[in-house]
Design a protein around this motif. Structure first.
Motif, PDB file in Angstrom:
ATOM      1  N   CYS A  28       1.214  67.312   5.398  1.00  0.00           N
ATOM      2  CA  CYS A  28      -0.036  67.053   4.669  1.00  0.00           C
ATOM      3  C   CYS A  28      -0.479  65.614   4.935  1.00  0.00           C
ATOM      4  CB  CYS A  28       0.143  67.277   3.170  1.00  0.00           C
ATOM      5  SG  CYS A  28      -1.392  66.916   2.272  1.00  0.00           S
ATOM      6  N   ILE A  30      -3.061  64.148   3.540  1.00  0.00           N
ATOM      7  CA  ILE A  30      -3.962  63.670   2.478  1.00  0.00           C
ATOM      8  C   ILE A  30      -3.313  62.588   1.605  1.00  0.00           C
ATOM      9  CG2 ILE A  30      -5.396  64.399   0.522  1.00  0.00           C
ATOM     10  CD1 ILE A  30      -5.686  67.122   1.978  1.00  0.00           C
ATOM     11  N   HIS A  31      -2.021  62.736   1.331  1.00  0.00           N
ATOM     12  CA  HIS A  31      -1.231  61.715   0.629  1.00  0.00           C
ATOM     13  C   HIS A  31      -1.840  61.283  -0.711  1.00  0.00           C
ATOM     14  CE1 HIS A  31       0.926  60.343   4.586  1.00  0.00           C
ATOM     15  NE2 HIS A  31       0.897  61.657   4.438  1.00  0.00           N
ATOM     16  N   CYS A  32      -2.062  62.232  -1.600  1.00  0.00           N
ATOM     17  CA  CYS A  32      -2.592  61.908  -2.935  1.00  0.00           C
ATOM     18  C   CYS A  32      -1.592  61.031  -3.688  1.00  0.00           C
ATOM     19  CB  CYS A  32      -2.769  63.184  -3.760  1.00  0.00           C
ATOM     20  SG  CYS A  32      -3.692  64.487  -2.962  1.00  0.00           S
ATOM     21  N   CYS A  35       1.383  62.699  -5.846  1.00  0.00           N
ATOM     22  CA  CYS A  35       1.697  64.038  -5.321  1.00  0.00           C
ATOM     23  C   CYS A  35       3.109  64.440  -5.764  1.00  0.00           C
ATOM     24  CB  CYS A  35       1.615  64.020  -3.791  1.00  0.00           C
ATOM     25  SG  CYS A  35       2.321  65.491  -3.019  1.00  0.00           S
ATOM     26  N   VAL A  37       4.949  66.697  -4.388  1.00  0.00           N
ATOM     27  CA  VAL A  37       5.782  67.209  -3.294  1.00  0.00           C
ATOM     28  C   VAL A  37       5.658  66.343  -2.029  1.00  0.00           C
ATOM     29  CG1 VAL A  37       5.970  69.621  -4.031  1.00  0.00           C
ATOM     30  CG2 VAL A  37       3.930  68.884  -2.814  1.00  0.00           C
ATOM     31  N   THR A  40       6.798  67.234   1.502  1.00  0.00           N
ATOM     32  CA  THR A  40       6.104  68.204   2.376  1.00  0.00           C
ATOM     33  C   THR A  40       5.090  67.503   3.285  1.00  0.00           C
ATOM     34  OG1 THR A  40       4.286  68.648   0.816  1.00  0.00           O
ATOM     35  CG2 THR A  40       6.269  70.012   0.600  1.00  0.00           C
ATOM     36  N   TRP A  41       4.996  66.179   3.232  1.00  0.00           N
ATOM     37  CA  TRP A  41       3.973  65.464   4.004  1.00  0.00           C
ATOM     38  C   TRP A  41       4.275  65.429   5.510  1.00  0.00           C
ATOM     39  CZ3 TRP A  41       2.942  60.342   0.777  1.00  0.00           C
ATOM     40  CH2 TRP A  41       2.350  60.701  -0.444  1.00  0.00           C
ATOM     41  N   GLY A  74       1.005  73.894   0.002  1.00  0.00           N
ATOM     42  CA  GLY A  74       1.505  72.925   0.977  1.00  0.00           C
ATOM     43  C   GLY A  74       2.411  71.898   0.354  1.00  0.00           C
ATOM     44  N   GLY A  75       2.435  70.838   1.189  1.00  0.00           N
ATOM     45  CA  GLY A  75       1.702  70.585   2.420  1.00  0.00           C
ATOM     46  C   GLY A  75       0.214  70.960   2.310  1.00  0.00           C
ATOM     47  N   GLU A  76      -0.417  70.942   3.452  1.00  0.00           N
ATOM     48  CA  GLU A  76      -1.837  71.281   3.470  1.00  0.00           C
ATOM     49  C   GLU A  76      -2.065  72.548   4.306  1.00  0.00           C
ATOM     50  OE1 GLU A  76      -4.661  70.601   1.967  1.00  0.00           O
ATOM     51  OE2 GLU A  76      -5.477  72.106   3.326  1.00  0.00           O
ATOM     52  N   GLY A 103      -5.948  70.567  -0.337  1.00  0.00           N
ATOM     53  CA  GLY A 103      -6.230  69.225  -0.852  1.00  0.00           C
ATOM     54  C   GLY A 103      -7.596  68.743  -0.387  1.00  0.00           C
ATOM     55  N   PHE A 132      -5.149  66.060  -5.536  1.00  0.00           N
ATOM     56  CA  PHE A 132      -4.612  65.798  -6.872  1.00  0.00           C
ATOM     57  C   PHE A 132      -4.992  64.384  -7.290  1.00  0.00           C
ATOM     58  CE2 PHE A 132      -0.942  64.120  -9.381  1.00  0.00           C
ATOM     59  CZ  PHE A 132      -1.261  64.781 -10.554  1.00  0.00           C
TER      60      PHE A 132
END
Ligand code: SF4
Length: 207
Positions: A28, A30-32, A35, A37, A40-41, A74-76, A103, A132
């Motif tokens: 993912c 996006i890295h909110c 996050c 999780v 899962t990035w 996800g992940g995304e 995301g 998120f």
């Protein structure tokens, strides 16, 4: 077609309506902030598998657990939309419903035009979008984490739920695995997670 998978769960009642199988993809960008999780990035972690193998597991879930649908998380999911769109199309042909998280907002996805995104949306019944936002938690609607996120009913299949979402409680599932690890999924407020992690002190928790 290849998929970088984080986790496959054959049966859950926490990630959408009814009994579902759940596919978490790995990766993912996006890295909110906040996050739940972050493991899962990294798109290079997880399990390298393919559409056929995951489809076999979905069919087994249907046989064993009588699932009514699948959920992509996800992940995304839209970083691997092409592969997921094949699974989504097959699921619809097989009578299973499809719920897809992202995301990205829907408008962003239209601009990004990622391969397979359109087909994935065309085969999705419930689409949950947006990053998120830790400062805007949503404790009313199920499945999502913050008030900015949308829940879109793209088909009539679950339309009747649209005005009843506050009746669905947030749920958390915890599994004690044979190897002694604990796996958890679902959506609960951050404070509840913190309390749980404190209680699980010393136990390896995987999500
Ligand atoms: S989009 Fe989802 S997985 Fe990606 S950083 Fe945000 S909350 Fe985490």
């Amino acid at each position: 077609m290849k998929i970088q998978l984080h986790r496959f769960l054959p049966l859950t009642t926490s990630e959408g309506p009814g009994k579902r199988a759940c596919v978490w993809v790995q990766g993912c960008p996006i890295h909110c902030k906040g996050c739940g999780v972050p493991w899962t990035w990294n798109p290079n972690h997880g399990i390298r598998t393919n559409v056929e193998e995951i489809w076999t597991q979905i069919e087994e879930s249907k046989r064993k657990h009588d699932i009514e649908g699948i959920t992509f998380l996800g992940g995304e999911p839209f970083e691997q939309a092409e592969a997921l769109s094949v699974l989504a199309e097959r699921a619809q042909e097989d009578g299973l419903s499809v719920m897809t998280f992202s995301g990205y907002y829907r408008e962003q996805l239209e601009e990004l035009a990622k391969p397979g995104a359109e087909k994935l949306l065309a085969n999705t019944d419930i689409f949950l979008d947006g990053p998120f936002e830790i400062d805007h938690p949503d404790h009313v609607r199920p499945w999502i984490g913050s008030t900015n996120q949308g829940i879109h009913f793209l088909t009539d299949r679950y339309k009747a739920l649209e005005n009843k979402l506050s009746e669905f409680p947030d749920r958390l599932e915890i599994y004690l695995k044979d190897d002694g690890t604990i796996e958890a999924n679902g959506m609960v407020p951050t404070e509840v997670w913190k309390r749980l992690l404190k209680d699980f002190n010393g136990v390896k928790l995987k999500r």
